[in-house]
Design a protein around this motif. Sequence first.
Motif, short mmCIF file in Angstrom:
data_model
loop_
_atom_site.label_atom_id
_atom_site.label_comp_id
_atom_site.label_asym_id
_atom_site.label_seq_id
_atom_site.Cartn_x
_atom_site.Cartn_y
_atom_site.Cartn_z
N MET A 1 4.33 -8.23 -3.63
CA MET A 1 4.53 -7.22 -2.96
C MET A 1 3.29 -6.52 -2.32
O MET A 1 2.16 -6.40 -3.03
N GLU A 5 3.96 -1.84 1.08
CA GLU A 5 5.40 -1.68 0.84
C GLU A 5 5.66 -1.10 -0.64
O GLU A 5 6.81 -0.34 -0.63
N LEU A 6 4.74 -1.31 -1.65
CA LEU A 6 4.96 -1.03 -2.91
C LEU A 6 4.69 0.78 -2.77
O LEU A 6 5.58 1.48 -3.23
N LYS A 9 8.04 2.16 -1.37
CA LYS A 9 9.12 1.98 -2.06
C LYS A 9 9.12 3.08 -3.20
O LYS A 9 9.92 3.76 -3.51
N ILE A 16 10.88 3.95 -10.74
CA ILE A 16 10.38 2.64 -11.08
C ILE A 16 11.30 2.17 -12.41
O ILE A 16 10.96 2.55 -13.42
N VAL A 22 9.06 -3.91 -8.33
CA VAL A 22 8.31 -2.90 -8.26
C VAL A 22 7.37 -2.59 -9.37
O VAL A 22 6.06 -2.56 -9.26
N ALA A 25 4.77 -5.18 -9.33
CA ALA A 25 3.63 -4.81 -8.46
C ALA A 25 2.77 -3.68 -8.77
O ALA A 25 1.59 -3.71 -8.64
N MET A 26 3.26 -2.78 -9.48
CA MET A 26 2.68 -1.63 -9.84
C MET A 26 1.64 -1.81 -10.83
O MET A 26 0.39 -1.52 -10.92
N GLN A 97 0.62 7.40 -9.88
CA GLN A 97 1.93 6.45 -9.42
C GLN A 97 2.86 7.37 -8.52
O GLN A 97 3.28 7.40 -7.49
#
Length: 192
Positions: A1, A5-6, A9, A16, A22, A25-26, A97
């Motif tokens: 990702m 985009e991350l 989202k 999350i 997600v 990807a984080m 985050q």
Amino acid sequence: MELEELLSKMAAEGVIQGGSEVNKAMVEVSNETRRLCAILNNGVYTDEEIRKQVTQIIGQELDEGFSLFVPFTSDFGKNLTIGKNVFINSGCRFQDQGKIIIGDESLIGHNVVFATINHDYNPLNRGTMYLKTIELKERTWIGSHSTILPGVTVGENSVVAAGSVVTKDVPPDTIVGGNPAKFLANLEDKIK
């Protein structure tokens, strides 16, 4: 990702789920951020070199008035916005985050923690993270060893006394302190 985009989202959903795409990807972004923070924290650098390294960590160009004393820790890095003429003292931790916005001319004391995540109360779902933005408006001063919790906005010119735990928004031009932080004084009463 992809990063955009991350971030999109994370902002849109505000949550999350543990083990989700997600989340994976984080974690990838977080791994790289921790690597970059380790490089920054284990060397001797000029102010200009520190600015360049923090720029790489957060993905935002910083002005010449930015100053940081290491060590510096960010859990994610790419959801941290820093204004002009900001000073960050040593040992601060940015769990970004959920997004952290630091307004122009803000001062952050030693060992301040910014926590933008809460976990699910259900012990069977603790891997789920709920994200909320922290915002410091212009000219805020956060005292050493304070903790700013998810969703908090600290108003313009306000002061958070050392060792405070800030659980609610702080109005502009005020001084708060304690655990939980409470109103102590109007800023105008302290200005001579």
